[in-house]
Design an enzyme around this catalytic site. Structure first.
Site, mmCIF file in Angstrom:
data_model
loop_
_atom_site.group_PDB
_atom_site.id
_atom_site.type_symbol
_atom_site.label_atom_id
_atom_site.label_comp_id
_atom_site.label_asym_id
_atom_site.label_seq_id
_atom_site.Cartn_x
_atom_site.Cartn_y
_atom_site.Cartn_z
ATOM 1 C CG HIS A 1 -0.273 -0.234 2.981
ATOM 2 N ND1 HIS A 1 0.320 1.047 2.929
ATOM 3 C CD2 HIS A 1 0.426 -0.945 3.443
ATOM 4 C CE1 HIS A 1 1.081 0.882 4.511
ATOM 5 N NE2 HIS A 1 0.180 -0.135 4.899
ATOM 6 C CG ASP B 1 -0.268 -19.526 13.013
ATOM 7 O OD1 ASP B 1 0.091 -19.582 14.318
ATOM 8 O OD2 ASP B 1 0.319 -20.844 12.488
ATOM 9 C CB SER C 1 2.000 -3.337 5.614
ATOM 10 O OG SER C 1 0.737 -3.543 6.000
#
Length: 430
Positions: free
Chosen positions: A236, A365, A380
């Protein structure tokens, strides 16, 4: 009278048909048949909806495909174009365009990286009042310099660092002359006069602006292409934390970073990784682009990965090949060790053009949930792996549900990096 009755009857029949038809199974299957299929030459067989044993599929380049259940008899060994036609009683009812590209692989990332960005000029991040003999005023605000503007030159002199501004301000203030300031505001170039004023409290000349010339943070490497030496990370755009506007970069670099601590994410409060930059090591690479799909540049040397499994090139998957179900991400939660953690692909949009937020995923998880609470800042760019293929990267967390978030399809990150995964000119626009 009869005509009115006939029109009402026909209208009622059409209305019932429109209401019932979407629930009719064969019609649903028909709608589920894609108009376009894109894949790679080494991909596995492609499943197609099975309408009926009475419906056949023919290929423009090959013979009939039995019952339209899959393309097991359909050769995917060479790149090229084809057209499949669904036929009922020798009457074509649906055509599907097929594009087969040469197989393409990249090395998945997962490394924690430190990000250093140098802005174009100096970035205005705020205004402040200075105390003059005539009252409190902000000369910068009076000159219509706005938060988010980039000051690129003063009196014709290019500005790259904050320390270059002060001498020019002092000189203009003493001469009681305005500064000719050139700024970038989005795509516009603006010139304005800025008159420094004497601050009686600070006993110096001031312009009433808060400025910054660099930005730093951490993220995760997504991929590395050993052929072009190009990489992609973050997934991003980087925005300034004060202005909330994209950082326009002049230069930048990435370095290794070590995760030292993690603040767990909670409902309404995003968590974050905390890391130290490894500054005693050479820069990993440069940053040439900051876009909605991440940061991009060239690495000085191949990626290092302690786990040999992730050091080898891995095929990529196109958006139409991503499935709902199990997958995993590669990321670091301690030091520099890359680990694989289980996630679930909740939804994937079959995007035909570059767009962000094409994947919705959920962290499943238990160990990762215990350590981070879900997706946290600094994660990210973590590559998403499914069926031994790189399908995308983690990009955003749902603020009200840190266990879930968005991802971007890997195809768009590779396009943004300037890497031709199609290897066929004019086959598809990037």
């Amino acid at each position: 009278m009869k005509n009115d009755f006939l029109r009402k009857t026909i209208g009622l029949i059409l209305l019932v048909t429109l209401v019932v038809l979407p629930w009719y199974t064969p019609f649903q299957i028909y709608l589920s048949i894609p108009n376009q299929i894109e894949t790679f030459s080494q991909s596995e067989t492609i499943d197609l909806p099975n309408l009926s044993d009475n419906i056949t599929v023919t290929s423009m380049n090959q013979e009939k495909v039995e019952h339209a259940t899959d393309l097991s008899a359909y050769s995917l060994e060479e790149s090229g174009s084809d057209e499949l036609t669904y036929t009922v009683a020798n009457f074509p009812v649906k055509k599907v365009n097929v594009e087969v590209y040469d197989d393409f692989s990249i090395i998945p990332g997962g490394q924690s990286i430190g990000i250093n960005l140098e802005t174009q000029g100096v970035l205005v991040v705020g205004h402040h009042l200075i105390t003059t003999a005539d009252g409190d005023i902000s000369p910068g605000e009076k000159a219509n310099i706005q938060v988010g503007d980039n000051i690129v030159s003063i009196n014709g002199t290019s500005i790259k660092k904050m320390e270059e501004v002060a001498p020019l301000v002092k000189d203009a203030g003493e001469k009681e002359e305005p500064l000719k300031v050139e700024i970038n505001r989005g795509n516009k170039k603006i010139t304005t006069d800025l008159q420094p004023l004497y601050d009686v409290k600070e006993e110096d000349y001031r312009i009433g602006l808060y400025i910054r010339d660099s930005a730093a943070g951490i993220g995760t490497m997504t991929f590395y292409d050993p052929n072009t030496k190009k990489y992609g990370a973050l997934g991003h755009i980087i925005s300034d934390m004060d202005t909330r506007k994209p950082v326009e970069i002049n230069d930048g670099s990435i370095v290794r970073s070590q995760i030292t601590d993690i603040k767990k994410g909670e409902h309404g409060i995003p968590g974050e990784k905390k890391a130290d930059f490894v500054l005693d090591d050479a820069q990993m690479g440069d940053i040439t682009k900051n876009s909605p799909f991440g940061i991009f540049g060239t690495l000085k040397k191949p990626l290092e990965n302690s786990d040999g499994k992730w050091s080898k090139p891995m095929p990529i998957a196109l958006p139409n090949e991503v499935e709902e179900g199990p997958a995993h991400i590669l990321t670091v939660i301690n030091g520099e060790e890359i680990e694989a953690f289980d996630v679930k692909i909740v939804n994937s949009i079959n995007q035909s053009a570059p767009a962000t937020k094409g994947i919705i995923l959920e962290i499943t998880d238990k160990r990762l949930l215990e350590a981070t609470g879900g997706i946290v800042q600094g994660m990210s760019g973590s590559p998403i792996i499914q069926n031994d293929k790189v399908i995308g990267a983690v990009t955003h967390v749902f603020v009200n549900d840190p266990t879930s978030g968005y991802g971007v399809h890997i195809e768009w990150m590779l396009n943004e990096a300037g890497i031709d995964i199609y290897k066929q000119e004019n086959r598809k626009a990037s």
